[in-house]
Design an enzyme around this catalytic site. Sequence first.
Site, PDB file in Angstrom:
ATOM      1  CG  ASP A  26      -1.912  -1.152   1.224  1.00 39.90           C
ATOM      2  OD1 ASP A  26      -1.874  -1.973   0.295  1.00 39.90           O
ATOM      3  OD2 ASP A  26      -2.703  -1.253   2.185  1.00 39.90           O
ATOM      4  CE  LYS A 131      -3.457  -4.311   1.226  1.00 37.85           C
ATOM      5  NZ  LYS A 131      -4.163  -3.577   2.260  1.00 37.85           N
ATOM      6  CE  LYS A 134      -8.049  -0.762   7.205  1.00 36.50           C
ATOM      7  NZ  LYS A 134      -7.998   0.462   6.371  1.00 36.50           N
ATOM      8  CB  CYS A 164      -2.111  -2.626   5.346  1.00 35.72           C
ATOM      9  SG  CYS A 164      -3.790  -1.944   5.252  1.00 35.72           S
ATOM     10  CD  GLN A 204       4.607 -14.462  22.778  1.00 36.97           C
ATOM     11  OE1 GLN A 204       4.023 -15.446  23.219  1.00 36.97           O
ATOM     12  NE2 GLN A 204       3.987 -13.458  22.173  1.00 36.97           N
TER      13      GLN A 204
HETATM   14  C1  C5J Z   1      -2.969   0.617   5.595  1.00 41.01           C
HETATM   15  C2  C5J Z   1      -4.664   1.859   6.755  1.00 41.01           C
HETATM   16  N1  C5J Z   1      -2.492   0.410   4.375  1.00 41.01           N
HETATM   17  N2  C5J Z   1      -3.852   2.196   7.752  1.00 41.01           N
HETATM   18  N3  C5J Z   1      -4.207   1.175   5.678  1.00 41.01           N
HETATM   19  O1  C5J Z   1      -2.311   0.358   6.603  1.00 41.01           O
HETATM   20  O2  C5J Z   1      -5.836   2.167   6.792  1.00 41.01           O
END
Ligand code: C5J
Length: 232
Positions: A26, A131, A134, A164, A204
């Site tokens: 993104d 997409k 997220k 995301c 972990q």
């Molecule tokens: C992403 C968002 N790409 N923060 N989107 O993280 O809404």
Amino acid sequence: MPQIVIEAEPGPLVFDTARAALVLIDMQRDFLEPGGFGEALGNDVSRLAAAVAPCAAALAAARAAGMRVIHTREGHRPDLSDCPPAKLARGQPSARIGDPGPMGRILVRGEPGHDLVAALAPAPGEVVIDKPGKGAFHATDLGAILSAAGIDTLLVGGVTTEVCVHTTIREANDRGFRCVALADACASYFEEFHRVGLAMIKAQGGIFGWVSDVAAFRAALRSAPIDQGEPA
Ligand code: C5J
């Protein structure tokens, strides 16, 4: 197959470049530039700029090594039929998904703001996953594409670390992929969320992945393949 090792936390990871993909999440104008969805949610978008150069360096290294590259974009159909009402209700009332903004309709496919930033434009042949959610696996064909290509390891950068990037790494981990977040190639509107988001991945004993950085990724790609059978 030739295996290389990337230094990471909680420990080094051996992978085969032919079975690995660089996934950039993104890196869109709507998140990085003023007037988009990120700003409509009240965020300081300038904080994401730091990830552009590291993503570009990772991209150049992956391309030079012949590694598969996948870009994702969050966004919706122009009729918003794939946008759940609960998501549509987020943001300032006059600047929600689908509303007009300085870069076209906010987070709508085909609008200028939905584009990837110019510095990270996909090269011909690189997969771009559109997409609606997220996570990059939700309602997309990413899983089928990775499976058909025999991919088992994802090197991940993009924005935002805790939304995301995190969601995609969690989805991928549950599907059996080994995921390495490249810390400096990820960014958040909130420095603390970035730091803690990365810490959560590798805690972990690497509960759902590894954390490394672009320098280590480039060093791994430059390194000689390790002997077959050498322990990870
Ligand atoms: C992403 C968002 N790409 N923060 N989107 O993280 O809404």
